[in-house]
Every structure is written in C-alpha cells, then in structure tokens.
Design a protein around this motif. Structure first.
Motif, short mmCIF file in Angstrom:
data_model
loop_
_atom_site.label_atom_id
_atom_site.label_comp_id
_atom_site.label_asym_id
_atom_site.label_seq_id
_atom_site.Cartn_x
_atom_site.Cartn_y
_atom_site.Cartn_z
N PHE A 162 101.69 -31.84 -46.19
CA PHE A 162 101.03 -33.14 -46.12
C PHE A 162 102.10 -34.23 -46.14
O PHE A 162 103.08 -34.13 -46.87
N SER A 163 101.89 -35.26 -45.38
CA SER A 163 102.77 -36.43 -45.44
C SER A 163 102.15 -37.49 -46.35
O SER A 163 100.95 -37.44 -46.66
N ILE B 226 99.17 -39.10 -44.67
CA ILE B 226 97.90 -38.37 -44.73
C ILE B 226 97.20 -38.63 -46.07
O ILE B 226 95.99 -38.83 -46.12
N ILE B 227 97.97 -38.62 -47.15
CA ILE B 227 97.38 -38.90 -48.47
C ILE B 227 96.81 -40.31 -48.49
O ILE B 227 95.70 -40.54 -49.01
N CYS C 50 93.35 -34.48 -54.15
CA CYS C 50 94.47 -34.49 -53.20
C CYS C 50 95.66 -35.27 -53.74
O CYS C 50 96.81 -34.82 -53.65
N PHE D 223 99.24 -33.59 -54.81
CA PHE D 223 100.39 -34.07 -54.06
C PHE D 223 101.48 -34.61 -55.00
O PHE D 223 102.66 -34.30 -54.84
N LEU E 17 90.10 -33.24 -43.73
CA LEU E 17 91.10 -33.34 -42.66
C LEU E 17 90.43 -33.47 -41.30
O LEU E 17 90.88 -34.24 -40.44
N TYR F 59 96.87 -26.91 -41.93
CA TYR F 59 97.15 -27.22 -43.33
C TYR F 59 96.39 -26.27 -44.26
O TYR F 59 95.37 -25.69 -43.89
N SER G 105 99.78 -26.98 -48.77
CA SER G 105 100.38 -28.10 -48.04
C SER G 105 100.50 -29.33 -48.93
O SER G 105 101.37 -30.19 -48.69
N LEU G 106 99.64 -29.44 -49.94
CA LEU G 106 99.74 -30.56 -50.87
C LEU G 106 101.01 -30.43 -51.72
O LEU G 106 101.71 -31.41 -51.95
N GLY H 273 104.02 -30.78 -49.35
CA GLY H 273 104.08 -32.16 -48.89
C GLY H 273 104.63 -33.09 -49.94
O GLY H 273 105.36 -34.04 -49.63
#
Length: 312
Positions: free
Chosen positions: A105-106, A109-110, A133, A137, A244, A254, A258-259, A262
């Motif tokens: 995740f970028s 995206i968050i 999320c 993250f 998503l 993802y 990915s969290l 990321g």
C-alpha cells in the motif's frame, strides 16, 4: 512434549502423524518409535508423488522429525538422513511455484481510503475500515497481531499511542511487544481515526474484547453495532478487497500483508534513511535485517542508482 510447539503447529503435526501411522498399518509395518530410515523415506517418497506442492511435504518431514524427537535415547533422527533430505530438496525444485508477491500500500492509497470512509457522517462500518487500514499501515501489523489487540492494550497519550501486542509471530515465548504510533494532528492521523472509531462504536478503553469485531446491522434505524468475537481473516480480507474495488484499484494486486509492507516501504522512502534499521525492526517486530528487507519495495530511482556508477 506437545507444548514444545505452538498449539496450531501441534494440531497440524498431529494430523500428519496420524496419517503416517495409518499408512504404516495399511502397509503392515511395525508401528513403534523410532521408525527405520527405510520406512520414513518410503513414506516421504510416496507423499512426494502425490502432493501438489512442496509445502505439504516439508510439513510432513518436520512433523515426523518432531515425532521422533520424543525418543530421549535416539542418537540420530531418521529424518536427518541424506536420503530424506534429498527427497525434500527434490520437492522444492520440482513442485515449488513462483511467489506472486502482492503490492505494498502507498501513503496515497491510505489517504484515499480515509477520504472515502472517514467522512463527518460516515457510519460505523465505514469508520471501521478506515481505522483498520490506517492502524495496520502505521503499526506494520500482521493480521494475527491486529485481530488480537484489545482496547485495554492501548494507552492514549497527548502526542502518541502505545499499543501492547500480546501475540506476535516472532514472540514465541509471549513476552509481549509495544508499538508506538505518533499523533500527526492531520486529517489522516491514525490516532484520531482510531479514537473516532472507538467513540462511534461505544468501545470502552478498559474493554478486553477484540478491537476490530464483526458488525450487526439494525434495519429499524439503519445503524451498526459490534458483535463479540474477532474478525476472521477471510472477512477482513474481503472488506479490504471491497474498499479497494470501490476506489478503482485491482484488489488482486493487494492483500492484508500489503498494509504491513506498505507501511515500512513508505517510511523508508520518505525518511531518506533517517530512521535506523534497529528502530524499523523493533517497530515491525522483525528479528533480522533479511526478514525486514523482504517487505521493502525499492523505488525505480533507487534501483537505477546501482548502474549509474558503472563508469560507462
């Protein structure tokens, strides 16, 4: 002896051992520890022929090796024979499949998730997605860590929160870890999103129930409340995939991990190496640099730096 492994590992190993003993009975072989190398190697060989992946054979080998460790006078474990090791190596080479690594995740995206699900009039269902999320993250949390966090594990301070992680993959002796997350004061602050979620759900700070729980929908007033019990892995994954997809992203790219990947990737890219390797490992509960580095996706500019110094 059964408690020498985690409960989940012990249950999986016992299933493998039961199948092995049933196989011995069908073959009219002596069922007595320790088993000769010829017996265990034949079982591994037949399992190699029928298994779809190397993972199941590796688990079989580990379970039988653990089973034989129950014999105190055993000089050499039959699963340590070169023949057995060669069968495992053969399975790794012939049955292993390429790893389809998920994208991290970028930060963008968050932020997009928080813009969509953390509005002023958002309901509990949406705010739960935003809190889950952003917290995963920021804390580099694995799913098993996140789902076992309870409100009484969280200490709120003016500038940060301190979260006790009761169970972690690398904390095999349950000594516990602490994760510190700073409060940024921005609209995307994970601390403020978490507090909003707890207030909206009516979660008390001293509650010992899981922080993230399934929801009950009330048709009478179109509202949500939390149920007891923690969210399952599949439910958490489907919630993430749905969010998503709503943002126009491909959910197949993802996963829940990915969290975690990321979070550390964003820190490494944005900090310009100002955060030490030791602090990154402590924050993410990694034991080694090798384990940590697997989660960091290098940017294209950094990858190109290597060949820029070829002198050509």
């Amino acid at each position: 002896m059964l408690q020498s492994r985690a409960n989940s590992t012990t249950k999986a190993y016992l299933r493998v051992i039961k199948r092995f003993l049933e196989w011995c009975e069908r073959k009219n072989l002596s069922v007595q520890l320790p088993f000769p190398v010829s017996t265990v190697s034949l079982y591994l060989f037949e399992s190699h022929q029928s298994c779809a992946s190397s993972a199941s054979l590796i688990q079989t080998h580990a379970a039988l090796k653990w089973f034989h460790s129950f014999v105190p006078s055993l000089d050499r474990n039959p699963l340590d024979s070169e023949f057995c090791k060669n069968i495992i190596e053969s399975a790794k080479r012939t049955k292993s499949k390429p790893v389809a690594k998920k994208k991290p995740f970028s930060s963008q995206i968050i932020r997009d998730i928080l813009d969509a699900y953390n509005k002023e009039d958002s309901n509990l269902k949406d705010v739960r997605i935003a809190a889950l999320c952003s917290l995963a993250f920021a804390g580099f949390f694995r799913y098993n860590e996140l789902c076992n966090i309870a409100p009484n594990h969280i200490e709120f301070h003016s500038q940060y929160i301190k979260i006790f992680v009761p169970r972690s993959k690398t904390d095999i002796y349950r000594e516990g870890n602490y994760v510190y997350i700073s409060a940024s004061g921005s609209r995307y602050c994970p601390v403020s999103v978490l507090r909003k979620y707890m207030n909206l759900a009516g979660i008390h700070d001293n509650s010992n129930l899981p922080l993230f729980r399934p929801l009950v929908f009330h048709r009478s007033n179109s509202s949500y409340t939390l149920r007891d019990g923690k969210m399952s892995y599949s439910s958490c994954r489907e919630i993430l995939r749905a969010s998503l997809k709503q943002l126009g992203l491909n959910p197949d790219d993802y996963g829940l991990h990915s969290l975690r990947s990321g979070g550390i990737t964003s820190v490494v890219r944005n900090s310009c190496n100002s955060v030490s390797e030791r602090l990154l490992k402590v924050h993410g509960r990694w034991k080694t640099d090798t384990a940590k580095d697997m989660y960091v996706e290098e940017s294209l500019d950094n990858r190109l730096q290597v060949t820029k110094f070829l002198g050509l």
